[in-house]
Design a protein around this motif. Sequence first.
Motif, mmCIF file in Angstrom:
data_model
loop_
_atom_site.group_PDB
_atom_site.id
_atom_site.type_symbol
_atom_site.label_atom_id
_atom_site.label_comp_id
_atom_site.label_asym_id
_atom_site.label_seq_id
_atom_site.Cartn_x
_atom_site.Cartn_y
_atom_site.Cartn_z
ATOM 1 N N ILE A 283 0.845 -1.195 0.000
ATOM 2 C CA ILE A 283 0.000 0.000 0.000
ATOM 3 C C ILE A 283 0.875 1.238 0.000
ATOM 4 O O ILE A 283 1.726 1.400 0.865
ATOM 5 C CB ILE A 283 -0.922 0.031 1.246
ATOM 6 N N LYS A 284 0.675 2.111 -0.992
ATOM 7 C CA LYS A 284 1.325 3.418 -1.025
ATOM 8 C C LYS A 284 0.252 4.451 -0.751
ATOM 9 O O LYS A 284 -0.770 4.499 -1.440
ATOM 10 C CB LYS A 284 1.937 3.703 -2.403
ATOM 11 N N ALA A 285 0.492 5.269 0.287
ATOM 12 C CA ALA A 285 -0.493 6.287 0.655
ATOM 13 C C ALA A 285 0.233 7.437 1.339
ATOM 14 O O ALA A 285 1.339 7.249 1.863
ATOM 15 C CB ALA A 285 -1.548 5.699 1.584
ATOM 16 N N VAL B 35 -2.581 9.408 6.046
ATOM 17 C CA VAL B 35 -3.636 8.409 5.913
ATOM 18 C C VAL B 35 -3.306 7.218 6.813
ATOM 19 O O VAL B 35 -2.265 6.581 6.650
ATOM 20 C CB VAL B 35 -3.783 7.936 4.446
ATOM 21 N N ASP B 36 -4.175 6.942 7.790
ATOM 22 C CA ASP B 36 -3.986 5.795 8.669
ATOM 23 C C ASP B 36 -4.420 4.529 7.949
ATOM 24 O O ASP B 36 -5.477 4.502 7.314
ATOM 25 C CB ASP B 36 -4.822 5.946 9.947
ATOM 26 N N ILE B 37 -3.598 3.478 8.056
ATOM 27 C CA ILE B 37 -3.912 2.197 7.429
ATOM 28 C C ILE B 37 -3.784 1.118 8.501
ATOM 29 O O ILE B 37 -2.750 1.016 9.155
ATOM 30 C CB ILE B 37 -2.950 1.899 6.259
ATOM 31 N N PHE B 38 -4.855 0.350 8.699
ATOM 32 C CA PHE B 38 -4.870 -0.699 9.703
ATOM 33 C C PHE B 38 -5.439 -1.981 9.111
ATOM 34 O O PHE B 38 -6.316 -1.923 8.248
ATOM 35 C CB PHE B 38 -5.772 -0.319 10.889
ATOM 36 N N ARG B 39 -4.970 -3.140 9.621
ATOM 37 C CA ARG B 39 -5.691 -4.382 9.349
ATOM 38 C C ARG B 39 -7.047 -4.242 10.039
ATOM 39 O O ARG B 39 -7.156 -3.587 11.076
ATOM 40 C CB ARG B 39 -4.931 -5.582 9.926
ATOM 41 N N LEU C 30 -10.850 -2.527 14.376
ATOM 42 C CA LEU C 30 -12.008 -2.812 15.232
ATOM 43 C C LEU C 30 -11.618 -2.778 16.706
ATOM 44 O O LEU C 30 -12.381 -2.292 17.546
ATOM 45 C CB LEU C 30 -12.620 -4.161 14.860
ATOM 46 N N SER C 31 -10.436 -3.265 17.023
ATOM 47 C CA SER C 31 -9.952 -3.235 18.402
ATOM 48 C C SER C 31 -9.765 -1.799 18.885
ATOM 49 O O SER C 31 -10.119 -1.458 20.015
ATOM 50 C CB SER C 31 -8.639 -4.007 18.506
#
Length: 77
Positions: free
Chosen positions: A34-36, A40-44, A49-50
Amino acid sequence: MLVLSRKLGESIVIQDQIELTVLSVEGETVRIGIKAPKHVDIFRKEVYLSIQESNQESAKPSPAGMLALMKMMDDNK
């Protein structure tokens, strides 16, 4: 939900800023790069959800906290 097929090395671009690239496919596991932009926050999803659950728990008023708040309000009268 938009569903797209991609082959190894192919990408998907989202709003000119985010690029998803298929890096490898091994059995049922797909590795995605992923390039962002840094902002920009990126999470599994399970981590996201946690975090959401933790934030909701933190926002709930505790009985002790409510008593302290009521006492502060009475003291300020």
